[in-house]
Design an enzyme around this catalytic site. Structure first.
Site, PDB file in Angstrom:
ATOM      1  NE  ARG A  19      50.869  41.387  37.559  1.00  0.00           N
ATOM      2  CZ  ARG A  19      50.480  40.792  36.369  1.00  0.00           C
ATOM      3  NH1 ARG A  19      52.046  40.709  36.104  1.00  0.00           N
ATOM      4  NH2 ARG A  19      49.340  41.558  35.673  1.00  0.00           N
TER       5      ARG A  19
ATOM      6  CG  HIS B  62      43.241  38.729  39.354  1.00  0.00           C
ATOM      7  ND1 HIS B  62      42.374  39.620  39.867  1.00  0.00           N
ATOM      8  CD2 HIS B  62      44.711  39.573  38.804  1.00  0.00           C
ATOM      9  CE1 HIS B  62      43.171  41.210  40.110  1.00  0.00           C
ATOM     10  NE2 HIS B  62      44.445  40.619  39.847  1.00  0.00           N
TER      11      HIS B  62
ATOM     12  CG  HIS C  36      46.034  46.971  43.082  1.00  0.00           C
ATOM     13  ND1 HIS C  36      46.006  45.736  43.968  1.00  0.00           N
ATOM     14  CD2 HIS C  36      45.758  47.041  42.142  1.00  0.00           C
ATOM     15  CE1 HIS C  36      46.416  45.167  42.972  1.00  0.00           C
ATOM     16  NE2 HIS C  36      46.914  45.803  41.405  1.00  0.00           N
TER      17      HIS C  36
END
Length: 711
Positions: A398, A458, A615
């Site tokens: 992202r 990821h 995170h």
């Protein structure tokens, strides 16, 4: 990189302990609802500035939308297809859906009271108000009517529903008005009117002496607002000449938005993902939100035509879809927001310095958002323009719009560097953005790959290959968060810049596995999923048990976003039973029950919800007094460990290990202001109102984890 054989990757590394029955686990979906409740509690916490509370309420509603689109839709599919994929707690899809509705209804009632009884009055005191249509003065109404006729009326499309007109398609998350009409013979008619999303939801109401409204709603000076749908309601008669508008009811539909791509059958993955994104608007309906005053016959008519059951209908007090409240947070009212701070930049990482020289001299750890993201962007830009740099390879998950990272990669290609980028097209809700970047990168000559078939990539890694006097040197960045400059200012993440030869060699081989034909699944220092990560973590946990039993001390600290994986939870239970102290910092879902006698006496779990989104993933082990610390991209969930390409990497530099222990883990273990404590029954005890706030402490002490010469 090959995809694991079906079934093999899902098998736990250790034989399942049958003594861990369903009662040992918290349901994943209910645990998520508890997390969103903690977000809602921030909106109710008066210690936050007013617009920050509004922001948290917006996040609460946005989270809820995504939860229905992905998780609830998955349970509905299981129920409709008769699939029993039972979680460790053994709740059936039907039981989960029933429990979720009960919890969600109560949460929405609390959120509505928070908005109506607390935030609205406080906003009014601050000069920000919501005007009811009945209170709009005649001159203002005249201004607004002219604006409606000029700007809004031309784009509205009322759709009739009767024997000659089929029920219209209702797009995902769109706001709609169910309009009830009467003709001259007093025959009732029904029309659907979509509220266009090309305007802000909050439209400023002009003062009597002001000029008519401009094309877009929010402005720097905007203080009094009317909901956009109410502005339309005020002018409904002009859309149905010859009919009398009896009433109108706001409603909103949530659809299944989980894209499923059969990659083995897809000739063009990019095209298939694009088609899947387009199909989101046509997924099956999982929720209907409608004004609670709507008659039962209207609710039933909508439910029947949308193909849903009564338990999927949620009667609510308008306004609906309050994720739009983020519009208020964007107002230029800094006195109503968090105090801004300047992210830290070490002197030897500042703009204009030779960053390759800095990384050659020492490994560098960046702790965002307390450390600026700009050194990483500067590093990529230096690499792009350095004649000695031969190649850059990077994964992108992202990156967001207007990405300086992608611009640096494009600049590198323009400078004739070899640039290879893995763009993960399956990054949920970022697919369109990533497709756009992939096309642009390809058009500039960048070698773009779309990931490993059957797996979602990821991992966060960047490799820069540079020719130096002594030969080729590989510089590597590894991180816990995305290469996204915007989220790096609000997400708490860790990144490592290193030229460690072994990590560099691993990085080269890892990219070869991603982009070419390679069956490599083990490396010198890097640990990957879906092949080795679960086993490595289970071995590390077991080693702490053996160390504890040998009398040389054992302790485990883990920080992550979610703990769901059964094998990992059972390993932690076994460690606790043997007396190993375990401290878990789990922001979101946690299926482990702590502090249960004979099961998890030695396990403590906290969830920190604060100004920044926690995170980072950190896994620390006492290791007999010589701590081992690993950072990575993966949470302990089956999807991460079995169905994603993930990376876990060690911090070999003792200085960096100590910094993570002292400035990341320890402050959060001591947090009493933002840390919720998980109880054995799955509930969370709220923090104290005046305790230690780890995030605030880190803001005030940012930069302490860097060497003195860097500050």
């Amino acid at each position: 990189m090959r995809k694991p054989k079906r079934g093999k990757a899902d098998a736990p590394a250790k034989e399942e302990d049958l003594s861990f029955g369903p009662g040992c686990f918290i349901n994943r979906e209910l645990s998520w609802v508890s997390f969103n409740e903690r977000v809602l509690m921030q909106a109710m916490d008066t210690s936050w500035p007013l617009l920050e509370r509004v922001k948290f309420l917006s996040i609460f509603y946005n989270n809820l939308d995504e939860f229905f689109m992905i998780r609830v839709s998955g349970l509905v599919r299981q129920l409709n297809e008769g699939v029993l994929d039972l979680p460790p707690d053994r709740m059936t899809p039907s039981q989960q859906l029933g429990a979720l509705r009960e919890r969600v209804v109560r949460l929405i009632e609390r959120a509505d009271r928070c908005f109506r009884d607390h935030l609205v009055p406080e906003l009014e005191k601050a000069g920000i108000s919501f005007i009811h249509p009945a209170l709009v003065k005649e001159k203002q109404r005249s201004y607004m009517k002219r604006f409606f006729e000029r700007e809004i009326f031309p784009i509205l499309t009322p759709l009739a529903f009767d024997a000659g007109h089929p029920f219209p398609h209702i797009s995902n998350l769109s706001l709609n008005l169910a309009v009830i009409l009467r003709d001259q013979k007093r025959v009732e008619r029904f029309a659907r009117l979509k509220v266009p999303d090309t305007f802000p939801r909050l439209m400023p109401v002009p003062l009597e002496e002001e000029k008519p409204l401009k094309r877009m709603g929010l402005s720097e000076g905007g203080k009094r607002f009317i909901w956009f749908e109410e502005l339309i309601r005020m002018n409904l008669e002009s859309l149905f000449p010859g009919y009398r508008v009896e009433d109108s009811y706001l409603f909103r539909v949530t659809r299944d938005a989980d894209i499923e791509i059969e990659e083995d059958e897809a000739d063009d993955l990019l095209e298939s993902i694009q088609e899947g994104v387009d199909q989101r608007e046509f997924g099956s309906v999982v929720r209907l939100e409608i004004e609670e005053r709507a008659p039962k016959r209207i609710r039933n008519m909508l439910a029947e035509n949308l193909g849903i059951l009564p338990h999927q209908v949620y009667p609510l007090t308008p306004p609906l879809g309050l994720s739009c409240l983020m519009e208020l947070w964007r107002l230029k009212r800094q006195e109503l927001k968090d105090r801004p701070f300047q992210a830290f930049i070490p002197k030897d990482l500042s703009s204009g310095r030779d960053l390759f020289r800095t990384v050659r001299s020492r490994d560098v750890m960046l702790f965002h958002p307390y450390d600026s993201f700009s050194p990483l962007v500067d590093f990529l830009r230096q690499a792009a323009n350095d004649p000695s740099v031969l190649a850059i390879k990077q994964t992108l998950y992202r990156v967001g719009p207007n990405s300086p990272v992608v611009e640096a990669l494009l600049e590198a290609r323009q400078q004739d560097k070899q640039v290879s980028v893995l763009v993960e097209l399956k990054a949920r809700f970022d697919e369109e953005n990533n497709i756009g970047w992939a096309k642009r990168l390809e058009s500039e000559g960048v070698h773009v790959v779309y990931g490993v078939p059957g797996l979602k990539t990821h991992a966060k890694i960047c490799l820069v290959v540079r020719r130096e006097k002594g030969g080729i040197v590989r510089y590597v960045h590894l991180g816990t968060g995305n290469y996204n400059a915007s989220t790096a200012s609000v997400y708490s993440d860790l990144g490592l810049l290193t030229c460690d030869p072994e990590i560099g060699a691993d990085a080269s081989e890892f990219f070869n596995a991603l982009t070419g034909y390679s069956k490599q699944d083990s490396y010198r220092k890097l640990i990957t999923a879906p092949y080795a990560m679960r086993k490595k973590l289970l071995d590390l946990i077991d080693r702490e048990v053996q160390n504890h039993l040998a009398g040389i001390g054992g302790a485990i600290i883990m920080k992550m976003n979610a703990l769901v994986d059964r094998s990992c939870i059972e390993a932690l239970y076994r460690a606790s039973r043997k007396g190993v102290p375990v401290f878990l910092i789990v922001r979101g879902m946690c299926c482990l029950r702590p502090k249960v006698e004979g099961l998890s006496d030695r396990i403590e779990v906290v969830s920190i919800v604060g100004r920044f989104l926690e995170h980072a993933r950190v896994f620390a082990f006492y290791n007999g007094g010589d701590p081992r610390v690993y950072l990575g991209s993966a949470d302990l969930m089956p999807r991460n460990l079995d169905r994603r390409v993930e990376l876990l990497f060690p911090l070999d530099d003792r200085r960096l290990r100590d910094a993570v222990m002292r400035f990341v883990l320890l402050p959060q273990m001591l947090d009493r202001r933002r840390a919720f404590c998980l109880n054995p029954d799955g509930t969370y005890s709220p923090p104290s109102s005046d305790g230690f706030d780890s995030q605030m402490w880190l803001i005030e002490n940012r930069g302490l984890w860097h060497p003195k010469e860097s500050r």
